[in-house]
Enzyme design. Structure first.
Site, PDB file in Angstrom:
ATOM      1  N   ALA A  67      -6.242  -1.486  -4.738  1.00 38.12           N
ATOM      2  CA  ALA A  67      -5.605  -0.166  -4.690  1.00 38.12           C
ATOM      3  C   ALA A  67      -6.057   0.717  -5.845  1.00 38.12           C
ATOM      4  O   ALA A  67      -5.319   0.933  -6.808  1.00 38.12           O
ATOM      5  CB  ALA A  67      -4.088  -0.326  -4.709  1.00 38.12           C
ATOM      6  N   GLY A 117      -4.849   4.679   2.565  1.00 39.01           N
ATOM      7  CA  GLY A 117      -4.906   3.613   3.547  1.00 39.01           C
ATOM      8  C   GLY A 117      -4.270   4.029   4.859  1.00 39.01           C
ATOM      9  O   GLY A 117      -3.707   5.124   4.991  1.00 39.01           O
ATOM     10  N   THR A 161     -16.361  -2.763 -10.036  1.00 38.87           N
ATOM     11  CA  THR A 161     -17.441  -1.895  -9.573  1.00 38.87           C
ATOM     12  C   THR A 161     -18.658  -1.972 -10.486  1.00 38.87           C
ATOM     13  O   THR A 161     -18.531  -2.236 -11.692  1.00 38.87           O
ATOM     14  CB  THR A 161     -16.960  -0.427  -9.527  1.00 38.87           C
ATOM     15  OG1 THR A 161     -18.072   0.425  -9.248  1.00 38.87           O
ATOM     16  CG2 THR A 161     -16.371   0.009 -10.854  1.00 38.87           C
ATOM     17  N   LEU A 220      -0.193   4.043   1.165  1.00 40.32           N
ATOM     18  CA  LEU A 220      -0.719   4.792   2.310  1.00 40.32           C
ATOM     19  C   LEU A 220      -1.221   6.186   1.932  1.00 40.32           C
ATOM     20  O   LEU A 220      -1.347   7.055   2.785  1.00 40.32           O
ATOM     21  CB  LEU A 220       0.322   4.885   3.438  1.00 40.32           C
ATOM     22  CG  LEU A 220       0.795   3.547   4.002  1.00 40.32           C
ATOM     23  CD1 LEU A 220       1.786   3.776   5.137  1.00 40.32           C
ATOM     24  CD2 LEU A 220      -0.372   2.694   4.486  1.00 40.32           C
ATOM     25  N   ASP A 242       0.863  -1.183   0.000  1.00 39.09           N
ATOM     26  CA  ASP A 242       0.000   0.000   0.000  1.00 39.09           C
ATOM     27  C   ASP A 242       0.897   1.230   0.000  1.00 39.09           C
ATOM     28  O   ASP A 242       1.937   1.231   0.663  1.00 39.09           O
ATOM     29  CB  ASP A 242      -0.896   0.000   1.241  1.00 39.09           C
ATOM     30  CG  ASP A 242      -2.146   0.844   1.072  1.00 39.09           C
ATOM     31  OD1 ASP A 242      -2.004   2.072   0.901  1.00 39.09           O
ATOM     32  OD2 ASP A 242      -3.262   0.288   1.132  1.00 39.09           O
ATOM     33  N   TYR A 247     -13.937   7.038 -13.721  1.00 38.42           N
ATOM     34  CA  TYR A 247     -13.768   5.976 -12.728  1.00 38.42           C
ATOM     35  C   TYR A 247     -14.289   4.652 -13.265  1.00 38.42           C
ATOM     36  O   TYR A 247     -13.579   3.632 -13.256  1.00 38.42           O
ATOM     37  CB  TYR A 247     -14.491   6.347 -11.434  1.00 38.42           C
ATOM     38  CG  TYR A 247     -14.649   5.175 -10.487  1.00 38.42           C
ATOM     39  CD1 TYR A 247     -13.540   4.542  -9.942  1.00 38.42           C
ATOM     40  CD2 TYR A 247     -15.915   4.697 -10.158  1.00 38.42           C
ATOM     41  CE1 TYR A 247     -13.683   3.454  -9.089  1.00 38.42           C
ATOM     42  CE2 TYR A 247     -16.065   3.608  -9.293  1.00 38.42           C
ATOM     43  CZ  TYR A 247     -14.945   2.997  -8.773  1.00 38.42           C
ATOM     44  OH  TYR A 247     -15.090   1.919  -7.930  1.00 38.42           O
ATOM     45  N   HIS A 296     -19.431   8.218   1.035  1.00 35.81           N
ATOM     46  CA  HIS A 296     -20.427   7.142   1.090  1.00 35.81           C
ATOM     47  C   HIS A 296     -21.548   7.484   2.064  1.00 35.81           C
ATOM     48  O   HIS A 296     -21.318   8.060   3.136  1.00 35.81           O
ATOM     49  CB  HIS A 296     -19.765   5.824   1.481  1.00 35.81           C
ATOM     50  CG  HIS A 296     -18.807   5.323   0.445  1.00 35.81           C
ATOM     51  ND1 HIS A 296     -17.848   4.369   0.694  1.00 35.81           N
ATOM     52  CD2 HIS A 296     -18.660   5.647  -0.866  1.00 35.81           C
ATOM     53  CE1 HIS A 296     -17.152   4.131  -0.411  1.00 35.81           C
ATOM     54  NE2 HIS A 296     -17.636   4.883  -1.364  1.00 35.81           N
ATOM     55  N   ASN A 319     -22.844  -1.247  -3.509  1.00 38.54           N
ATOM     56  CA  ASN A 319     -22.506  -0.249  -2.486  1.00 38.54           C
ATOM     57  C   ASN A 319     -21.949  -0.935  -1.244  1.00 38.54           C
ATOM     58  O   ASN A 319     -22.712  -1.441  -0.422  1.00 38.54           O
ATOM     59  CB  ASN A 319     -23.741   0.590  -2.128  1.00 38.54           C
ATOM     60  CG  ASN A 319     -24.055   1.630  -3.181  1.00 38.54           C
ATOM     61  OD1 ASN A 319     -24.309   1.286  -4.330  1.00 38.54           O
ATOM     62  ND2 ASN A 319     -24.016   2.893  -2.810  1.00 38.54           N
TER      63      ASN A 319
END
Length: 329
Positions: free
Chosen positions: A75, A38, A118, A35, A33, A142, A190, A171
């Site tokens: 990621a 994250g 997604t 970060l 990651d 996206y 969200h 979702n």
């Protein structure tokens, strides 16, 4: 090759829940990651390699060190609005960096890949619930970035034998039932955590974007799936790949939807707190209804969501929100 699983983006919301589930199932896990979104503490002590998967040198060292049996990829940049104003960021991070990772896997003989995709690949739905055969017509960078990767994976399977499973979330919501993990996005976009932040006093109100949709209460309907159930679907898909299974694509949702108003009422019910509402204008690109047909995942993987009830999803997220709010100065 070891039996380790490399979780890319494993310090983020869904990735961290996946790391915890893998370790509980007995898999050795390594996390990669950068970060940027994250959190180091979210890996709960798993080995963490900090770096950018768009950096071929970092990827080469990472794969040589971990020697994973499979790679799970979480990621990605995920904000639809941001992708419209800064598409370069999304094609660079979500597409180009993923190709660097895939080419590194090829060089190191790693041929199993699980991809966090997604429902945005479908665009405006032509019918609901949405199954895997629904036309793919993403309406923002996206969604296009995720669809590009799915197509890339099909080509890599045909040409190089790199097998993949793409799991298309609707979702994602909720939090670790044991309270160790939850959503920590900045900014938060969200609905469930935003409404809970109103209940905890961290926000003054929640904005409802449009109340004149062709739905029973006029607000948008979405299919909310518990993050723990998402992790379980990934684990089942991983086991199939490790056992020689073919590439596959699955939609993940509960198959039923809740309106924005119903989510707000669930938060009021679970928390016992008032949630002031402000009604705003519709947002461009918000379809009235998005609900998954997840029968393929249920049949092929034996997947069965355990936390499908909205109040359960909210209750787990509320426990996490209270913990976060209590830690603030």
């Amino acid at each position: 090759m070891s039996d380790s699983i490399l979780v890319v983006g494993g310090a983020g919301y869904i990735g961290a829940h996946m790391v915890k589930r893998l370790r509980r199932a007995g898999f050795p896990v390594a996390v990669a990651d950068d970060l940027s979104s994250g959190h180091r503490e979210a890996v709960l002590g798993a080995p963490l390699h900090v770096g950018d998967i768009g950096d071929a040198t970092f990827v080469d060292r990472l794969l040589a060190d971990v020697r994973p049996a499979a790679v799970m990829h979480f990621a990605s940049c995920i904000q639809v609005g941001e992708s419209v104003v800064d598409p370069a960021k999304y094609y660079r991070n979500n597409v180009a960096a993923t190709q660097v990772l895939l080419d590194g896997m090829r060089a190191h003989g790693v041929s199993r890949f699980l991809f966090s995709s997604t429902a945005a690949i479908f665009g405006d739905p032509r019918y609901v619930p949405i199954d895997e055969a629904h036309p793919k017509a993403p309406i923002n960078p996206y969604g296009r970035s995720k669809w590009f990767v799915e197509q890339m994976l099909e080509d890599y399977d045909r040409a190089y034998g790199l097998r993949s499973v793409c799991l298309r979330y609707f979702n994602a919501a909720g939090a670790d039932p044991e309270g160790e993990l939850g959503e920590c996005h900045e900014p938060e976009t969200h609905l469930v955590p935003l409404v809970l932040q109103v209940a905890s006093g961290r926000r003054p109100h929640i904005t409802v974007y449009g109340e004149d949709y062709a739905t029973p209460d006029g607000t948008c309907i979405r299919d909310y799936i518990h993050v723990d159930d998402l992790a379980e679907a990934h684990l089942l898909a991983l086991r199939q790949l490790l056992e020689g299974g073919a590439s596959a694509r699955f939609n993940l949702g509960n198959g039923s939807g809740y309106s924005v108003r119903e989510v707000i009422e669930a938060v009021r019910r679970v928390t016992g707190h008032p949630v002031p509402v402000v009604v705003g204008a519709r947002r461009e690109g918000d379809p009235p209804v998005l609900v998954a047909d997840a029968r393929a995942a249920r049949l092929a993987l034996g997947w069965q969501p355990r936390h499908a009830d909205l109040d359960t999803i909210v209750a787990h997220a509320w426990a996490w929100e209270r913990r976060r709010a209590a830690a603030l100065p």
